[in-house]
Scaffold this motif. Structure first.
Motif, PDB file in Angstrom:
ATOM      1  N   TYR A 118       1.088  -1.206   0.200  1.00 30.76           N
ATOM      2  CA  TYR A 118      -0.138   0.061  -0.200  1.00 30.76           C
ATOM      3  C   TYR A 118       0.757   1.272   0.351  1.00 30.76           C
ATOM      4  O   TYR A 118       0.598   2.192  -1.024  1.00 30.76           O
ATOM      5  N   PHE A 119       2.114   1.415   0.465  1.00 24.17           N
ATOM      6  CA  PHE A 119       2.640   2.499   1.059  1.00 24.17           C
ATOM      7  C   PHE A 119       2.637   2.826  -0.586  1.00 24.17           C
ATOM      8  O   PHE A 119       3.416   3.613  -0.882  1.00 24.17           O
ATOM      9  N   ALA A 120       4.327   1.662  -1.750  1.00 22.52           N
ATOM     10  CA  ALA A 120       4.330   1.859  -2.756  1.00 22.52           C
ATOM     11  C   ALA A 120       3.361   2.505  -3.450  1.00 22.52           C
ATOM     12  O   ALA A 120       3.992   3.324  -4.420  1.00 22.52           O
ATOM     13  N   THR A 121       1.900   2.215  -3.028  1.00 19.10           N
ATOM     14  CA  THR A 121       0.644   3.369  -4.216  1.00 19.10           C
ATOM     15  C   THR A 121       1.222   4.684  -3.795  1.00 19.10           C
ATOM     16  O   THR A 121       0.897   5.115  -3.996  1.00 19.10           O
ATOM     17  N   ARG A 122       1.268   4.995  -2.414  1.00 17.61           N
ATOM     18  CA  ARG A 122       1.281   5.680  -1.825  1.00 17.61           C
ATOM     19  C   ARG A 122       2.793   6.702  -2.900  1.00 17.61           C
ATOM     20  O   ARG A 122       2.052   8.242  -3.053  1.00 17.61           O
ATOM     21  N   LEU A 123       3.337   6.467  -2.066  1.00 21.13           N
ATOM     22  CA  LEU A 123       4.518   6.866  -2.623  1.00 21.13           C
ATOM     23  C   LEU A 123       4.650   6.997  -4.250  1.00 21.13           C
ATOM     24  O   LEU A 123       5.251   7.820  -4.924  1.00 21.13           O
ATOM     25  N   SER A 124       3.550   6.504  -5.568  1.00 23.69           N
ATOM     26  CA  SER A 124       3.301   6.597  -6.550  1.00 23.69           C
ATOM     27  C   SER A 124       2.495   7.260  -6.736  1.00 23.69           C
ATOM     28  O   SER A 124       1.629   7.271  -7.928  1.00 23.69           O
ATOM     29  N   GLY A 125       1.721   8.126  -5.870  1.00 24.81           N
ATOM     30  CA  GLY A 125       0.644   9.286  -6.200  1.00 24.81           C
ATOM     31  C   GLY A 125      -0.857   8.788  -5.764  1.00 24.81           C
ATOM     32  O   GLY A 125      -1.793   9.234  -6.074  1.00 24.81           O
ATOM     33  N   ALA A 126      -1.453   7.483  -5.380  1.00 26.62           N
ATOM     34  CA  ALA A 126      -2.228   6.912  -4.286  1.00 26.62           C
ATOM     35  C   ALA A 126      -2.642   7.863  -3.627  1.00 26.62           C
ATOM     36  O   ALA A 126      -1.917   7.915  -2.808  1.00 26.62           O
ATOM     37  N   PRO A 127      -4.030   8.194  -3.264  1.00 30.09           N
ATOM     38  CA  PRO A 127      -4.618   8.934  -2.202  1.00 30.09           C
ATOM     39  C   PRO A 127      -4.628   8.254  -0.784  1.00 30.09           C
ATOM     40  O   PRO A 127      -4.142   6.627  -1.102  1.00 30.09           O
ATOM     41  N   VAL A 128      -4.713   8.786   0.289  1.00 32.77           N
ATOM     42  CA  VAL A 128      -5.097   7.462   1.697  1.00 32.77           C
ATOM     43  C   VAL A 128      -5.416   7.252   1.375  1.00 32.77           C
ATOM     44  O   VAL A 128      -7.388   7.084   1.124  1.00 32.77           O
ATOM     45  N   TYR A 129      -5.797   5.721   1.588  1.00 33.06           N
ATOM     46  CA  TYR A 129      -6.565   4.155   2.063  1.00 33.06           C
ATOM     47  C   TYR A 129      -7.981   4.977   2.402  1.00 33.06           C
ATOM     48  O   TYR A 129      -7.813   5.586   3.651  1.00 33.06           O
ATOM     49  N   ASN A 130      -9.333   4.828   2.911  1.00 34.00           N
ATOM     50  CA  ASN A 130     -10.538   4.463   3.014  1.00 34.00           C
ATOM     51  C   ASN A 130     -10.502   3.752   4.159  1.00 34.00           C
ATOM     52  O   ASN A 130     -11.009   2.445   3.820  1.00 34.00           O
ATOM     53  N   ALA A 131     -10.471   4.117   5.204  1.00 38.69           N
ATOM     54  CA  ALA A 131     -10.954   3.380   6.000  1.00 38.69           C
ATOM     55  C   ALA A 131     -11.486   2.489   6.828  1.00 38.69           C
ATOM     56  O   ALA A 131     -12.224   1.299   7.215  1.00 38.69           O
ATOM     57  N   GLY A 132     -13.094   2.622   6.324  1.00 38.99           N
ATOM     58  CA  GLY A 132     -14.019   2.950   7.115  1.00 38.99           C
ATOM     59  C   GLY A 132     -14.565   2.381   8.048  1.00 38.99           C
ATOM     60  O   GLY A 132     -13.836   3.493   8.828  1.00 38.99           O
ATOM     61  N   ASN A 133     -15.747   1.433   8.134  1.00 48.31           N
ATOM     62  CA  ASN A 133     -15.652   1.130  10.002  1.00 48.31           C
ATOM     63  C   ASN A 133     -15.439   0.292  10.150  1.00 48.31           C
ATOM     64  O   ASN A 133     -16.922  -0.952  10.625  1.00 48.31           O
ATOM     65  N   PRO A 134     -14.283  -0.528  10.252  1.00 47.56           N
ATOM     66  CA  PRO A 134     -14.423  -2.146  10.500  1.00 47.56           C
ATOM     67  C   PRO A 134     -14.516  -2.603  11.752  1.00 47.56           C
ATOM     68  O   PRO A 134     -14.675  -1.772  12.877  1.00 47.56           O
ATOM     69  N   SER A 135     -15.278  -4.047  12.441  1.00 47.23           N
ATOM     70  CA  SER A 135     -15.697  -4.268  13.874  1.00 47.23           C
ATOM     71  C   SER A 135     -13.957  -3.639  13.919  1.00 47.23           C
ATOM     72  O   SER A 135     -13.017  -4.318  13.853  1.00 47.23           O
ATOM     73  N   PRO A 136     -14.365  -4.316  15.757  1.00 47.19           N
ATOM     74  CA  PRO A 136     -13.257  -3.406  16.395  1.00 47.19           C
ATOM     75  C   PRO A 136     -12.294  -5.409  16.210  1.00 47.19           C
ATOM     76  O   PRO A 136     -12.599  -6.200  15.833  1.00 47.19           O
ATOM     77  N   ALA A 137     -10.374  -5.533  16.389  1.00 53.14           N
ATOM     78  CA  ALA A 137     -10.010  -6.310  16.039  1.00 53.14           C
ATOM     79  C   ALA A 137      -9.931  -7.225  17.176  1.00 53.14           C
ATOM     80  O   ALA A 137      -9.816  -6.329  18.237  1.00 53.14           O
TER      81      ALA A 137
END
Length: 389
Positions: free
Chosen positions: A312-331
Motif C-alpha cells: 500500500y505504501f508503494a502505491t502512496r509513493l506512486s501517487g495514490a490517496p490515503v486509503y478509505n479506512a471505513g468502519n471495520p469491527s474491532p480487532a
C-alpha cells in the motif's frame, strides 16, 4: 559492507548436509566450519570468521518479541507511514532519479516499490541495526526454532567474508542477520548483489544505488513481473460474495469488474490479469485488488500485515490517496486471537502456530468457519465468531 566484484557472484551450492542445531556451541561451530569447507571455503578463512564469535541473548530476545505484527492493518500502517517518510521518499526519488530510471528500464520495477521497502527497512539507510551480523546468524542458526533458514545464511556469511564483503568482527545489521540499506541476508548478497553506482564494488551499507539495484535484482529473481501493477485500492459493492475474496481466490480483473468492483482512483489492471480481493480488516474496512506481483512481497517478508502495508505504501509513493479506512469491527486482542487460533486448530485447521497474529493461514481458517456458520466470509475475525466457536 564492500564486496569486490572480481569474483563471480555465483550460487552457493556446495554439499548439502543435515541441518543441526543446539548443543555445545563449540561443537556446533566446528560442524558449520566443516560444512563451509565442503563448499570450497578455505579452513583458515572459516577459522578466522569465527574468531571471537559468541551467542547473543539479545538476538533471541528480539526474535521472540515481534508483537508489532499483532497490530491490525490500520494500526500498523498508520504507525509506519508518516508524512516525514513520504517527504523523504519524494526527496530520495529525486536524488537517485538516474538509479531508479535504470532499475525501471532493466527490471520493470516502479520506484515506489523500492522506496517503500527502503523506508520500512532502514528509514532510507539511516537506521541499519547495531547487532553484530556474524553473532546474530550464529545465534539463530544454533537456536532450534529456524535452523533450516539461518544455518545456510551463516555459511553464506563466511563466503561473503572470503570475498571481502564483510568483517565478522565489525559488520553490524539487523537482529536477524540482514545487512545494508534494504536489509538483505548474506546469501542474497552473494547471489544477487549488484554494483549500482559503477565503482566496481557492491556496498549495500553505504551506497544507495547498490542497495536499490540489488533489491530490484532480488525482487526480479523472486518472480516480479515487469511493468505490471501490484495493488490498487478499490470500492466493492455491498452485495459482493465475500467468500470469493481473499488471496487464494484469483480471477481475471474483468470478472471482478462485472461484479461491480471499481478502482477508487484511476483504473484497474488489465482485464485478463489474475487478481484477488484483499480485505485486510473485513468487508467494512479498506479494500484492495492485488495482482501476481503482490505475491512476490511474501517472498521478501512473510508477515501479512507488513506485506499489505508495504504494498500500500508503494502505491502512496506512486501517487495514490490515503486509503478509505471505513468502519471495520474491532480487532481481537492478542489473547483473544490466540484463543481463536487454539479453537481453529482444535477443528483441524493449520493456522501456522498459536502466536496471536492474524496471518494468511489464520485468515483462511477464519473464512472457512465463517462460511460454515453462515456469516459473511470476509476473513476478518470478530468477537462474535470467537464466541460461536
Amino acid at each position: 559492507m564492500r564486496l569486490a566484484l572480481a569474483a563471480a557472484l555465483t550460487l552457493l551450492t556446495g554439499a548439502a548436509t543435515a541441518q543441526t542445531c543446539g548443543g555445545d556451541v563449540g561443537s556446533f561451530i566446528a560442524g558449520v566450519k566443516a560444512e563451509a569447507v565442503a563448499t570450497g571455503i578455505p579452513a583458515a578463512t572459516a577459522d578466522a570468521f569465527f574468531a571471537g564469535a559468541q551467542i547473543e541473548q539479545s538476538v533471541l530476545n528480539a526474535d521472540r518479541s515481534q508483537g508489532v505484527f499483532q497490530q491490525d492493518f490500520i494500526q500498523f500502517s498508520r504507525n509506519l507511514i508518516s508524512q516525514n517518510r513520504i517527504d523523504n521518499g519524494t526527496r530520495n526519488s529525486q536524488r537517485f532519479d538516474s538509479t531508479f530510471r535504470a532499475i525501471e528500464n532493466r527490471f520493470g520495477i516502479p520506484r515506489g516499490v523500492l522506496l517503500a521497502f527502503w523506508a520500512f527497512e532502514t528509514d532510507y539507510g539511516a537506521v541499519q541495526g547495531n547487532f553484530n551480523t556474524r553473532n546474530a546468524l550464529l545465534t539463530l542458526a544454533h537456536d532450534c526454532r529456524r535452523p533450516d533458514l539461518f544455518r545456510p545464511q551463516l555459511i553464506a556469511a563466511i563466503e561473503l567474508y572470503r570475498r571481502g564483503g564483510m568483517d565478522p568482527a565489525t559488520t553490524l545489521g539487523a537482529w536477524a542477520g540482514e545487512i545494508g540499506q534494504l536489509q538483505k541476508l548474506p546469501r542474497e548478497i552473494v547471489e544477487k548483489g549488484m554494483d549500482g553506482d559503477g565503482d566496481g564494488v557492491v556496498d549495500l551499507k553505504n551506497s544507495a544505488p547498490d542497495a536499490l539495484t540489488t533489491g530490484a535484482n532480488v525482487l526480479s529473481s523472486l518472480g516480479w513481473r515487469p511493468n505490471e501493477p501490484w495493488m490498487h485500492e478499490i470500492t466493492v459493492p455491498a452485495n459482493l460474495d465475500w467468500s470469493q475474496t481473499g488471496l487464494t481466490n484469483k480471477r481475471p480483473v474483468s470478472d471482478w469488474a462485472a461484479m461491480g468492483v471499481t478502482a477508487r482512483q484511476g483504473s484497474l489492471g488489465p482485464a485478463n490479469l489474475p487478481a484477488a480481493i484483499l480485505l485486510p480488516m473485513g468487508r467494512n474496512g479498506p479494500a484492495f485488488m492485488t495482482y501476481p506481483n503482490f505475491d512476490v512481497y511474501f517472498e521478501w517478508n512473510r508477515s501479512f500485515v507488513y506485506v499489505t502495508t508495504a504494498a500500500y505504501f508503494a502505491t502512496r509513493l506512486s501517487g495514490a490517496p490515503v486509503y478509505n479506512a471505513g468502519n471495520p469491527s474491532p480487532a481481537l486482542t492478542g489473547d483473544q486471537m490466540r484463543l481463536l487460533q487454539e479453537r481453529l486448530t482444535a477443528r483441524g485447521y493449520d493456522v501456522g502456530g498459536i502466536d496471536g497474529i492474524l496471518g494468511a493461514m489464520t485468515r483462511n481458517a477464519v473464512q472457512a468457519e465463517q462460511a460454515r456458520l453462515g456469516l459473511p466470509a470476509d476473513a476478518w475475525p470478530t468477537l462474535d465468531l470467537l464466541n460461536r466457536l
